[in-house]
Design a protein around this motif. Sequence first.
Motif, PDB file in Angstrom:
ATOM      1  N   PRO A   1      44.570  64.751  65.595  1.00 23.40           N
ATOM      2  CA  PRO A   1      45.654  64.327  64.694  1.00 23.40           C
ATOM      3  C   PRO A   1      45.880  65.337  63.578  1.00 23.40           C
ATOM      4  N   GLN A   2      47.159  65.608  63.289  1.00 26.31           N
ATOM      5  CA  GLN A   2      47.509  66.593  62.272  1.00 26.31           C
ATOM      6  C   GLN A   2      47.550  65.906  60.909  1.00 26.31           C
ATOM      7  N   VAL A   3      46.422  65.948  60.200  1.00 29.97           N
ATOM      8  CA  VAL A   3      46.304  65.240  58.922  1.00 29.97           C
ATOM      9  C   VAL A   3      45.926  66.161  57.763  1.00 29.97           C
TER      10      VAL A   3
ATOM     11  N   ILE B   1      36.731  57.828  63.322  1.00 31.55           N
ATOM     12  CA  ILE B   1      36.617  57.742  64.782  1.00 31.55           C
ATOM     13  C   ILE B   1      37.927  58.207  65.414  1.00 31.55           C
ATOM     14  N   ASN B   2      39.039  57.658  64.917  1.00 29.59           N
ATOM     15  CA  ASN B   2      40.360  58.090  65.409  1.00 29.59           C
ATOM     16  C   ASN B   2      40.678  59.514  64.980  1.00 29.59           C
ATOM     17  N   LYS B   3      40.105  59.943  63.835  1.00 28.67           N
ATOM     18  CA  LYS B   3      40.371  61.239  63.203  1.00 28.67           C
ATOM     19  C   LYS B   3      41.796  61.324  62.663  1.00 28.67           C
ATOM     20  N   GLY B   4      42.448  60.171  62.505  1.00 37.39           N
ATOM     21  CA  GLY B   4      43.799  60.123  61.967  1.00 37.39           C
ATOM     22  C   GLY B   4      43.878  59.196  60.776  1.00 37.39           C
ATOM     23  N   PHE B   5      45.096  59.002  60.260  1.00 38.30           N
ATOM     24  CA  PHE B   5      45.296  58.162  59.091  1.00 38.30           C
ATOM     25  C   PHE B   5      44.930  56.713  59.384  1.00 38.30           C
TER      26      PHE B   5
ATOM     27  N   ASN C   1      50.792  60.245  66.778  1.00 33.52           N
ATOM     28  CA  ASN C   1      49.517  60.879  67.108  1.00 33.52           C
ATOM     29  C   ASN C   1      48.743  61.403  65.900  1.00 33.52           C
ATOM     30  N   ASN C   2      49.309  61.298  64.688  1.00 31.62           N
ATOM     31  CA  ASN C   2      48.501  61.615  63.513  1.00 31.62           C
ATOM     32  C   ASN C   2      47.716  60.399  63.027  1.00 31.62           C
ATOM     33  N   VAL C   3      47.914  59.263  63.661  1.00 33.32           N
ATOM     34  CA  VAL C   3      47.101  58.069  63.417  1.00 33.32           C
ATOM     35  C   VAL C   3      45.951  58.022  64.415  1.00 33.32           C
ATOM     36  N   ALA C   4      46.265  58.230  65.671  1.00 33.17           N
ATOM     37  CA  ALA C   4      45.287  58.335  66.757  1.00 33.17           C
ATOM     38  C   ALA C   4      46.013  58.980  67.923  1.00 33.17           C
ATOM     39  N   ILE C   5      45.257  59.509  68.870  1.00 31.92           N
ATOM     40  CA  ILE C   5      45.895  60.120  70.037  1.00 31.92           C
ATOM     41  C   ILE C   5      46.222  59.022  71.043  1.00 31.92           C
ATOM     42  N   PHE C   6      47.517  58.744  71.184  1.00 31.50           N
ATOM     43  CA  PHE C   6      47.980  57.717  72.114  1.00 31.50           C
ATOM     44  C   PHE C   6      48.119  58.330  73.512  1.00 31.50           C
ATOM     45  N   ASP C   7      48.016  57.474  74.523  1.00 31.17           N
ATOM     46  CA  ASP C   7      48.149  57.980  75.892  1.00 31.17           C
ATOM     47  C   ASP C   7      49.589  57.966  76.383  1.00 31.17           C
ATOM     48  N   LEU C   8      50.470  57.195  75.751  1.00 25.91           N
ATOM     49  CA  LEU C   8      51.869  57.106  76.169  1.00 25.91           C
ATOM     50  C   LEU C   8      52.798  57.382  74.988  1.00 25.91           C
ATOM     51  N   VAL C   9      53.845  58.161  75.230  1.00 30.08           N
ATOM     52  CA  VAL C   9      54.816  58.421  74.172  1.00 30.08           C
ATOM     53  C   VAL C   9      55.563  57.144  73.819  1.00 30.08           C
ATOM     54  N   ASP C  10      55.642  56.193  74.739  1.00 34.83           N
ATOM     55  CA  ASP C  10      56.295  54.914  74.456  1.00 34.83           C
ATOM     56  C   ASP C  10      55.574  54.183  73.331  1.00 34.83           C
ATOM     57  N   TYR C  11      54.242  54.244  73.312  1.00 34.80           N
ATOM     58  CA  TYR C  11      53.480  53.633  72.226  1.00 34.80           C
ATOM     59  C   TYR C  11      53.771  54.347  70.914  1.00 34.80           C
ATOM     60  N   VAL C  12      53.842  55.672  70.960  1.00 35.53           N
ATOM     61  CA  VAL C  12      54.125  56.474  69.773  1.00 35.53           C
ATOM     62  C   VAL C  12      55.476  56.082  69.170  1.00 35.53           C
ATOM     63  N   ALA C  13      56.495  55.982  70.024  1.00 28.60           N
ATOM     64  CA  ALA C  13      57.829  55.624  69.549  1.00 28.60           C
ATOM     65  C   ALA C  13      57.858  54.188  69.015  1.00 28.60           C
ATOM     66  N   ALA C  14      57.159  53.284  69.688  1.00 28.41           N
ATOM     67  CA  ALA C  14      57.125  51.888  69.246  1.00 28.41           C
ATOM     68  C   ALA C  14      56.491  51.759  67.872  1.00 28.41           C
ATOM     69  N   GLU C  15      55.404  52.508  67.624  1.00 24.23           N
ATOM     70  CA  GLU C  15      54.759  52.460  66.323  1.00 24.23           C
ATOM     71  C   GLU C  15      55.626  53.121  65.256  1.00 24.23           C
ATOM     72  N   GLY C  16      56.347  54.177  65.638  1.00 26.99           N
ATOM     73  CA  GLY C  16      57.297  54.779  64.708  1.00 26.99           C
ATOM     74  C   GLY C  16      58.396  53.813  64.304  1.00 26.99           C
ATOM     75  N   TRP C  17      58.864  53.048  65.268  1.00 26.48           N
ATOM     76  CA  TRP C  17      59.923  52.064  65.003  1.00 26.48           C
ATOM     77  C   TRP C  17      59.465  51.034  63.969  1.00 26.48           C
ATOM     78  N   ILE C  18      58.241  50.515  64.143  1.00 22.14           N
ATOM     79  CA  ILE C  18      57.699  49.525  63.209  1.00 22.14           C
ATOM     80  C   ILE C  18      57.512  50.133  61.821  1.00 22.14           C
ATOM     81  N   ALA C  19      56.921  51.336  61.759  1.00 20.69           N
ATOM     82  CA  ALA C  19      56.701  51.981  60.471  1.00 20.69           C
ATOM     83  C   ALA C  19      58.023  52.250  59.758  1.00 20.69           C
ATOM     84  N   GLY C  20      59.037  52.658  60.509  1.00 28.05           N
ATOM     85  CA  GLY C  20      60.341  52.928  59.913  1.00 28.05           C
ATOM     86  C   GLY C  20      60.970  51.689  59.311  1.00 28.05           C
ATOM     87  N   ARG C  21      60.865  50.578  60.010  1.00 28.08           N
ATOM     88  CA  ARG C  21      61.442  49.329  59.489  1.00 28.08           C
ATOM     89  C   ARG C  21      60.751  48.903  58.194  1.00 28.08           C
ATOM     90  N   HIS C  22      59.420  48.995  58.174  1.00 31.38           N
ATOM     91  CA  HIS C  22      58.699  48.569  56.974  1.00 31.38           C
ATOM     92  C   HIS C  22      58.890  49.562  55.826  1.00 31.38           C
TER      93      HIS C  22
END
Length: 411
Positions: free
Chosen positions: A259-261, A273-277, A295-316
């Motif tokens: 993760p780029q932190v 453990i995750n080495k991310g935020f 992926n700066n939170v943790a290394i996800f295996d699917l880009v779909d998960y990455v985009a889904a988490e971005g969507w939630i973070a953006g809304r909040h």
Amino acid sequence: MKRLTTDVLVIGGGAAGMACALSAAKTGVEVTLLEREPVVGGVLNQCIHNGFGLQFYQEELTGPEFAVRLQNEMNQEKVTVIGESYVREIDVINKRAMVLSPQGAFEILSKAVVISTGARERPFGSLLIQGDRPSGIMPAGLAQRYVNLENYLPSRKAVVLGSGDIGLIMARRLTLEGVEVVGVVERMPYPGGLTRNIVQCLEDYEIPLLLSTTVTKVLGNGRLEEIEISEVDESFMPVPGTSRRLKADTLILSAGLLPQVEDFDNDLRIDHINKGFLVSNTGESSVEGVFAAGNNVAIFDLVDYVAAEGWIAGRHAALYALGESTSGDRVPVVRGENVGVLVPGIVDMEENLRLYIRLRKPMNEGTVILKELDFEKAFSYGVPSEMIQIVMNKEKLAPLMGAGRLTVEVR
């Protein structure tokens, strides 16, 4: 110095950053997205294979198709994208960033910040491999960029070190371009990439996968000529008498992502453990109004998960900027038996819970247990390379308040 203002500042324009910017803009706030490349998309732009979007868009897309889809949707909203821009300095408490770009240096003031800087590849120097210093040694992502974006063929005969997904995909890609891939070398007793990539990228092309094996030496006068490999024991130490040499002009590194932190780790808490935020299920970090996703939170295996988490973070982040934050009571998430990577690290009672779990070791079968919620989910054939996802409605989280924490374990 020029000064800009925005409601939500997004740093990084990959899948997480674009989904975040789109989600925030749909909430009605002004969004500014900073991207170091001339165009958004991040690593998606060089991932020309398919397999993306099955969950986020419910259809199969290539990486560039996924990126363009998000970009087109962003273009219809109030999102300002500043390309070739670099955050020189940031004050996360006051949400103030100093930015460099071809248009000059300027300051951006925002009400909320989302950091979506992604990950970087583990460098060769960190692997402590003996030998010469020849050319021809490169991370898999760079090889992918050479072939898919720059139209260069970096090799005639290659060995891949590490069985991460990018390395597996590049083993196939190079083979299709006429490169002889001698083999994929993996120090673990099991592969590090998705099962589908083991089958589609190695087995379908009869590329050898050498498990419990590592590279111990590189040799070459100017250009790489030979690679010494050895079997390893349970402590990953080379087994005497098992070394042999492979002829190759290129060593492709697929030894994992980090993760780029680095630019923010003095200000925000890191999950070691995750080495991310360390973030909650809203994406909020340890600093109020500062969010992180991807992926700066943790290394996800699917880009779909990455985009889904971005969507939630953006809304909040948008709700925070509007002064309408719905943040509620919070409890920490605690790792139990057999749990490695775990996201999130904090549960906010006002948001649905999406847990992402990586096992510490392969299991033919097992059960994920959320102790304080009296929840169990059985699985078959679990491996560390593939995340287990559990989604739970926020109405079911009430027992956590009395317990004061959520313990996640796998048996």
